[in-house]
Design an enzyme around this catalytic site. Structure first.
Site, PDB file in Angstrom:
ATOM      1  N   CYS A 100      -4.994  -8.757  -9.520  1.00  0.00           N
ATOM      2  CA  CYS A 100      -6.103  -8.818  -8.566  1.00  0.00           C
ATOM      3  C   CYS A 100      -7.331  -9.516  -9.132  1.00  0.00           C
ATOM      4  O   CYS A 100      -8.078 -10.171  -8.400  1.00  0.00           O
ATOM      5  CB  CYS A 100      -6.479  -7.422  -8.083  1.00  0.00           C
ATOM      6  SG  CYS A 100      -7.121  -6.329  -9.392  1.00  0.00           S
ATOM      7  N   HIS A 241      -9.388  -2.011  -8.724  1.00  0.00           N
ATOM      8  CA  HIS A 241      -8.999  -3.196  -7.967  1.00  0.00           C
ATOM      9  C   HIS A 241     -10.185  -4.143  -7.885  1.00  0.00           C
ATOM     10  O   HIS A 241     -11.339  -3.701  -7.790  1.00  0.00           O
ATOM     11  CB  HIS A 241      -8.568  -2.778  -6.561  1.00  0.00           C
ATOM     12  CG  HIS A 241      -7.934  -3.861  -5.746  1.00  0.00           C
ATOM     13  ND1 HIS A 241      -6.954  -4.703  -6.234  1.00  0.00           N
ATOM     14  CD2 HIS A 241      -8.148  -4.247  -4.449  1.00  0.00           C
ATOM     15  CE1 HIS A 241      -6.580  -5.540  -5.274  1.00  0.00           C
ATOM     16  NE2 HIS A 241      -7.291  -5.292  -4.190  1.00  0.00           N
ATOM     17  N   ASN A 259      -9.697  -9.262   0.523  1.00  0.00           N
ATOM     18  CA  ASN A 259      -8.688  -8.661  -0.338  1.00  0.00           C
ATOM     19  C   ASN A 259      -7.582  -9.674  -0.646  1.00  0.00           C
ATOM     20  O   ASN A 259      -7.588 -10.791  -0.111  1.00  0.00           O
ATOM     21  CB  ASN A 259      -8.105  -7.412   0.335  1.00  0.00           C
ATOM     22  CG  ASN A 259      -7.525  -6.428  -0.661  1.00  0.00           C
ATOM     23  OD1 ASN A 259      -7.399  -6.712  -1.849  1.00  0.00           O
ATOM     24  ND2 ASN A 259      -7.153  -5.251  -0.187  1.00  0.00           N
TER      25      ASN A 259
END
Length: 365
Positions: A100, A241, A259
């Protein structure tokens, strides 16, 4: 269509009971096992960084201070709609790999490049694979143990990051396999810094400087997010994250984030998260500038300017702005100038190589 998680009905009932500001539903991640979900994360606080728990507390402290601060920015701002223009690149999908940080960082640099050049259509798609499978891997990081933002931004400074086509991303630990001409295809940033004041984060986002990278704690309920302003309600801690913050809304009291779980998750791949929640605004990372070095392809020359001075000429390139023609050598200077004049007159595209905004080589197509 993803299968429904057996716990979804219970989560929806809890959200209703708590009068939550967001809705849960079936998503690409909601039916995965706990181990599979963790592989969709990947932020591990680095040396000198706050722990996930400390980030949560810092966010709460920052929120209190921000509420008392004078406001010098718009009440809402979204880089996906600035006067009808979208400066944010499309949603990507990191798949089953804790990469991520690479995706949040690449998205931030892509958006920054578009904003700084004033071109929402600029082709900006950087290789998350190089960031993670070359740079992070050289530092001992992989899909299972994740990474943090500072080294990723340092990678954008040196050696720079190539375009996606040079090293396409596939989820799962890969060998570092850049294309043969990768050194001519890198984009570099000039510098980066962190911001810990929410008001300054909003000023950055709304001030024509680009999006911000940010990291936060993910709890199990977040995987089922579909819409609204998320705040943690129930479920255990899954991990850290990183994402790209593209805007904010003071009326809804939330950040707007991009995202990397595909467009089928959340609000077409985006989500809103409450100020001060999950450590989202403890620290954000800002890109100071993009170094204008490398090859530019299929560009249009729409302006020329020169003064009565030895080898002093400039061209205006569509989507890039003014570029100086290198004055290093008489023959090369006049040859490039002639080619650029021809390209403008004939409306023919050009490829050129620039070093810190100065054109060194030109090829008229």
């Amino acid at each position: 269509m993803p299968r429904e998680n057996p716990g979804l009905a219970e989560l929806q009932a809890i959200l209703k009971h708590e009068n939550a500001t967001w809705e849960a539903g079936v998503t690409e991640l909601s039916a995965l096992s706990a181990d599979e979900r963790v592989l969709r994360l990947g932020y591990r606080p680095g040396p000198g960084e706050e722990s996930l728990e400390a980030r949560i507390e810092s966010s709460r402290v920052n929120l209190t201070a921000a509420m008392a601060a004078a406001v010098g920015y718009p009440s809402s701002y979204d880089l996906r709609n600035v006067g009808g223009k979208n400066f944010i690149t499309p949603i990507r999908n990191q798949g089953g790999c804790g990469s991520c940080v690479a995706f949040g960082t690449a998205a931030t640099v892509e958006g920054t490049q578009r904003v700084l050049r004033g071109d929402p259509n600029l082709a900006a798609d950087f290789s998350e694979a190089q960031l993670f499978y070359c740079i992070a891997k050289s530092q001992g990081r992989n899909c299972a143990n994740g990474w943090w933002v500072g080294p990723a931004l340092d990678g954008f400074k040196n050696p720079g990051i190539v375009d996606e086509a040079c090293f396409p991303y596939t989820a799962g630990d890969q060998n570092c396999k850049l294309c043969s001409d990768w050194q001519n295809r890198v984009t570099k940033i000039t510098a980066w810094h962190t911001i810990t004041n929410p008001s300054q984060m909003k000023e950055w986002l709304s001030g024509g400087k680009g999006p911000l990278a940010t990291c936060f704690t993910v709890y199990d309920d977040f995987f089922s997010y579909r819409s609204g302003v998320y705040h943690h309600v129930t479920g255990g801690l899954a991990g850290g994250h990183c994402v790209c913050c593209v805007g904010y809304d003071d009326t809804q009291r939330c950040w707007i984030c991009k995202n990397s779980w595909g467009a089928g998750w959340g609000d077409s791949g985006f989500f809103r998260i409450a100020y001060g929640d999950c450590g989202i605004d403890s620290t954000m990372w800002a890109v100071d500038g993009i170094e204008a070095t490398g090859w530019q392809y299929n560009k249009r020359v729409i302006g020329l300017w020169a003064i009565d001075q030895t080898r002093n000429a400039w061209v205006y390139v569509d989507g890039l702005g003014w570029r100086k023609i290198s004055p290093d050598n008489d023959n090369i200077f006049f040859s490039m100038l002639a080619e650029l004049v021809l390209a403008k007159a004939a409306a023919r595209p050009v490829n050129f190589h620039e070093v810190q905004g100065t054109i060194k080589q030109v090829y008229v197509l």
